[in-house]
Each structure stands twice: as structure tokens, then as C-alpha cells.
Design a protein around this motif. Structure first.
Motif, mmCIF file in Angstrom:
data_model
loop_
_atom_site.group_PDB
_atom_site.id
_atom_site.type_symbol
_atom_site.label_atom_id
_atom_site.label_comp_id
_atom_site.label_asym_id
_atom_site.label_seq_id
_atom_site.Cartn_x
_atom_site.Cartn_y
_atom_site.Cartn_z
ATOM 1 N N CYS A 152 13.656 16.116 39.340
ATOM 2 C CA CYS A 152 14.856 16.740 40.003
ATOM 3 C C CYS A 152 14.739 16.373 41.534
ATOM 4 O O CYS A 152 13.692 16.699 42.296
ATOM 5 N N PRO A 153 16.065 15.561 42.020
ATOM 6 C CA PRO A 153 15.770 15.266 43.638
ATOM 7 C C PRO A 153 15.779 16.264 44.545
ATOM 8 O O PRO A 153 15.627 16.220 45.615
ATOM 9 N N CYS A 154 16.209 17.503 44.221
ATOM 10 C CA CYS A 154 16.539 18.807 45.144
ATOM 11 C C CYS A 154 15.204 19.335 45.544
ATOM 12 O O CYS A 154 14.980 19.597 46.687
ATOM 13 N N HIS A 155 14.466 19.881 44.549
ATOM 14 C CA HIS A 155 13.250 20.388 45.124
ATOM 15 C C HIS A 155 11.647 19.983 44.225
ATOM 16 O O HIS A 155 10.813 20.534 44.229
ATOM 17 N N GLY A 156 12.257 18.937 43.659
ATOM 18 C CA GLY A 156 11.041 18.200 42.943
ATOM 19 C C GLY A 156 10.626 18.586 41.574
ATOM 20 O O GLY A 156 9.380 18.319 41.468
ATOM 21 N N SER A 157 11.241 19.532 40.940
ATOM 22 C CA SER A 157 10.692 19.985 39.623
ATOM 23 C C SER A 157 10.680 18.645 38.408
ATOM 24 O O SER A 157 11.549 17.597 38.790
ATOM 25 N N ARG A 158 9.670 18.651 37.788
ATOM 26 C CA ARG A 158 9.490 17.318 36.791
ATOM 27 C C ARG A 158 9.422 17.833 35.554
ATOM 28 O O ARG A 158 8.836 18.953 35.194
ATOM 29 N N TYR A 159 9.852 17.057 34.516
ATOM 30 C CA TYR A 159 9.845 17.530 33.314
ATOM 31 C C TYR A 159 9.533 16.098 32.480
ATOM 32 O O TYR A 159 10.023 15.026 33.035
#
Ligand code: FES
Length: 270
Positions: free
Chosen positions: A208-215
Motif C-alpha cells: 500500500c503506497p499510503c502508509h506502507g502496509s504489505r500483504y
């Protein structure tokens, strides 16, 4: 009765109550224009009579010692002006203007609210069941020539289709209807604050580019502020082999301690 129907009925009731309130205010204001009925102040009457010119008796009558006609009462002799002749007062003009603007605003707000909440009756859109295509064809499209995966985006369902071979038993998806035809449907929406999460070919995951969450590419949480795995939809394969994504049925799953796929498999995209 569904939540949407309850909301529509509630807004309609609010609209009716507001309309009745406006009409009642307008009626009361209109009542002020009616003729004033009541006692006239005695001192005002005396003052008006004193100020009125005295009618002088007819000369002929005076010659014979007769009295002239009685004096005219100015209050009785006043002219009655009808409403059409009198026109609209400034106060009436402003009151009606304010009521008109308020009524217009209320009508616009009501129509916009109803349009927003009106249920989608057309089948196949987001919020209903979406036929994505034949499961076997879809499965062929999600693999790169080198064997890595490239999630297939289905815009009508706001979904990434990813392969999930084997049985989900033992994973955080065990017992859930989230795998059909070897595919899983991940909602594109980040579970942190709702940004659209793009895929990353290099790391083989979603970042996710918004706050850096990764899956990872099964949508399992790998890092960042997201509180859980990516959400996913209930999927099924119908009798004709079509993969049906039920975008009205969202499945949430907690962060998994044991992952079903390795991540990252290359450099990150963010
Ligand atoms: S919205 Fe994706 S990490 Fe915040």
C-alpha cells in the motif's frame, strides 16, 4: 426490512415532518396579514376626533337656527384597501424568500440522500454477484511464464483474483468459502484506511503506497499499520464453470502467524 429500507423510510418521515413544520410556520405568518380585530385605544380615538375638521353647518340651516350634519368620525370613514392593492410588504417578501430557499435546500438534500441510498437493482455490479469468467480460463491468466503469479484485476468486482492451490485447511482461511476453482478473490481496498492496494510483481505481494502496509499475494498481513489480512469475497463456481464473486459477502480474517506463501520474493515496490 433491510437497513437500506429502514434508512429510506426514516428519511422520508423526516422530509414529511420538515414539510409540515414549514407549512405550519408559513400558515401562522400568513395569519398576521389578516385584518386586526380588537378594541381601538380610547385616547387615540379622542385624538383623531379632535384633529378632524369640524363640519360647518349649512348657511341656510344656520339662518333658520338648525344644526348642521353630524361630524364625520375619521375611524369610520377610513378607506378599506384590499390585499391586491396593498401589495406585498417588505417583511412578507423576506419571509417568503427565506422559506423558499429553505424549502429548496431541503428538497435537494432529500433527493440527494435518496439517490445515494437507493439500492442497486441492476445485477452484476459491485455489491452483488459478479460473473468473472470461466474458472479454468482465469486460472491460466494469473501465472507469468516463469511460474510467478500476476493477480488478475476484475474491475466490476474491485477484486484481484489470485491462485490458491490445494486445501485452505490449516491456514487462516480454513472452513471459509473463499476458495473456488483454485482461485481466491481479494478486495483491492487496504484494510488500514481504504487506499487501493496495487500489486508488486517484484516482491510478489500487495504493497500500500499510503502508509506502507504489505500483504503477500494471498492477502495475508506481512507488515505496516494494517490490522488484519486483506478482506476477500465469497466465491463459487456455478454449473457452467463460471467463477461467481459475491461482492455483497465480505470475509475478514485475522493476521496469520503461519503464512501460506513466502513474501517477499524480490525487491519491494515502495
Ligand atoms: S491505507 Fe494502506 S496502509 Fe494505510
Amino acid at each position: 426490512m433491510t437497513t437500506t429500507q429502514i434508512l429510506i423510510v426514516a428519511f422520508a418521515a423526516i422530509g414529511v415532518v420538515a414539510t409540515l413544520a414549514i407549512l405550519s410556520v408559513a400558515y401562522r405568518r400568513g395569519g398576521q396579514d389578516a385584518p386586526v380585530v380588537g378594541k381601538v385605544d380610547r385616547r387615540a380615538m379622542r385624538r383623531d376626533r379632535a384633529a378632524a375638521p369640524k363640519a360647518s353647518p349649512e348657511p341656510a340651516a344656520m339662518a333658520h337656527g338648525e344644526e348642521g350634519p353630524p361630524p364625520v368620525d375619521p375611524l369610520q370613514a377610513r378607506a378599506v384597501v384590499d390585499e391586491a392593492t396593498f401589495g406585498v410588504t417588505r417583511r412578507q417578501f423576506f419571509n417568503r424568500g427565506i422559506l423558499g430557499i429553505f424549502g429548496l435546500f431541503l428538497a435537494q438534500f432529500g433527493i440527494a440522500s435518496l439517490a445515494f441510498m437507493w439500492p442497486k437493482l441492476k445485477p452484476g455490479g459491485f455489491g452483488s454477484k459478479v460473473a468473472a469468467g470461466t474458472a479454468s480460463d482465469l486460472l491460466d491468466q494469473v501465472f507469468l511464464p516463469d511460474g510467478r503469479i500476476t493477480p488478475l484485476f476484475v474491475p466490476a468486482a474491485q477484486t484481484y483474483l489470485v491462485p490458491f492451490p490445494g486445501d485452505p485447511a490449516g491456514s487462516s482461511f480454513a472452513g471459509l468459502p473463499v476458495v473456488a476453482g483454485g482461485l481466491m478473490a481479494l478486495w483491492q481496498r487496504c484494510v488500514h484506511l481504504g487506499c487501493r492496494v496495487p500489486q508488486c510483481d517484484a516482491s510478489q505481494g500487495f504493497e500500500c503506497p499510503c502508509h506502507g502496509s504489505r500483504y503477500n499475494y494471498h492477502g495475508e498481513y506481512e507488515g505496516g499499520p494494517a490490522p488484519r489480512n486483506l478482506d476477500r469475497f465469497v466465491v463459487a463456481v456455478d454449473d457452467s464453470g463460471q467463477l461467481i464473486i459475491d461482492t455483497g459477502s465480505i470475509i475478514q480474517t485475522a493476521r496469520a502467524s503461519v503464512k501460506t506463501i513466502q513474501y517477499p520474493q524480490g525487491p519491494s515496490c515502495i
